[in-house]
Scaffold this active site. Structure first.
Site, short mmCIF file in Angstrom:
data_model
loop_
_atom_site.label_atom_id
_atom_site.label_comp_id
_atom_site.label_asym_id
_atom_site.label_seq_id
_atom_site.Cartn_x
_atom_site.Cartn_y
_atom_site.Cartn_z
N SER A 60 0.82 -1.21 0.00
CA SER A 60 0.00 0.00 0.00
C SER A 60 0.86 1.26 0.00
O SER A 60 2.04 1.24 0.35
CB SER A 60 -0.92 0.01 1.22
N HIS A 65 -0.32 3.52 5.05
CA HIS A 65 0.34 2.88 6.18
C HIS A 65 0.43 3.85 7.36
O HIS A 65 0.18 3.46 8.50
CB HIS A 65 1.74 2.41 5.78
N SER A 89 4.31 -7.85 1.61
CA SER A 89 5.76 -7.67 1.65
C SER A 89 6.33 -7.79 3.05
O SER A 89 7.54 -7.96 3.22
CB SER A 89 6.12 -6.29 1.08
N GLU A 110 -0.83 -14.24 5.33
CA GLU A 110 -0.78 -14.01 3.88
C GLU A 110 -1.08 -15.34 3.18
O GLU A 110 -0.49 -16.36 3.53
CB GLU A 110 0.62 -13.50 3.50
N HIS A 111 -2.02 -15.32 2.20
CA HIS A 111 -2.40 -16.59 1.59
C HIS A 111 -1.56 -17.00 0.39
O HIS A 111 -1.70 -18.12 -0.09
CB HIS A 111 -3.90 -16.60 1.25
N GLY A 143 -6.52 -14.88 5.34
CA GLY A 143 -6.62 -13.79 6.30
C GLY A 143 -8.03 -13.45 6.69
O GLY A 143 -8.27 -12.89 7.77
N THR A 216 -9.60 -11.26 -1.26
CA THR A 216 -10.19 -12.40 -1.97
C THR A 216 -9.55 -13.71 -1.54
O THR A 216 -8.65 -13.74 -0.70
CB THR A 216 -9.98 -12.25 -3.49
#
Length: 225
Positions: A60, A65, A89, A110-111, A143, A216
């Site tokens: 982002s 952030h 990241s 994180e997927h 998540g 998603t």
């Protein structure tokens, strides 16, 4: 003013964000100063804009952030537990860890397995102690379901826009805790929502309009054009 905040170094970027009143928290400022965005964004890391990191994911924009850390500052305190959904990241996960200190824990979930590996590699460049001490834990998983094993969390950050607020995440929010999450509304516009759990009840507040990639499944992210 955020779009004027880009710099030539990490220090200049963070100073510009503060000078442009993107955030006010000294602790958030110190955290972002101590974590070089250049370790986490491969191209134009000091530009105040989202950056692609592969696998249809982005890191982002710095001003988002900064805003997220600002809204969460009173919940990212020494010894707190936090969850970073869509940790990508690993950048914001480490910033959050800086704010909760040595006795705190931040779980990044994180997927995309490739991004789990990438984030750990990024973190080890200059913050390997966060992983070694267990201040930062990177988990591969969905998540949207959170990570119940380490719940409840004093602070939750969600880095992608959800169609509604996932109940699994509000269930994992500690009493007095706060979640910041971008939510897609029925008209397609997105808002950054502040979710507080007070006396067991959920209170929601829209704080600003935003644009994020969607939250998603792994398969949908792979197939997104």
């Amino acid at each position: 003013m955020a779009w004027r905040s880009s710099g030539s170094t990490n220090s200049e970027l963070i100073d510009n964000l503060r000078n442009n009143r993107v955030f006010a928290s000294q602790r958030a400022y110190d955290a972002m100063k101590s974590v070089d965005r250049g370790d986490f964004a491969p191209r134009a890391p000091y530009e105040d804009a989202p950056q692609r990191i592969g696998y249809n994911a982005t890191v982002s924009a710095p001003h988002m952030h900064a805003a997220a850390l600002d809204y969460l500052q009173n919940h990212l305190v020494a010894g707190a537990k936090a969850l970073d959904v869509g940790s990508g990241s690993g950048y914001l996960t480490v910033c959050m860890a800086m704010m909760v200190g040595r006795n705190g824990t931040v779980v990044g979930i994180e997927h995309m397995p490739q991004l789990v590996e990438l984030s750990e590699k990024n973190i080890r460049k200059h913050h390997s102690e966060q992983l070694e001490r267990g201040n930062v834990i990177i988990i591969e998983g969905d998540g949207r379901q959170g990570f119940a094993e380490k719940a409840p969390y004093n602070a939750i950050h969600v880095g992608a826009a959800s169609k509604g607020v996932p109940k699994a995440l509000t269930d994992q929010l500690a009493e007095g805790g706060r979640m910041m999450i971008p939510v897609e509304q029925v008209d397609g516009n997105q808002v950054f929502m502040q979710i507080d759990k007070i006396n067991g009840k959920i209170e929601q507040k829209i704080v600003e309009h935003v644009i994020y990639v969607p939250l998603t499944s792994r398969e949908e992210q792979w197939n997104r054009n």
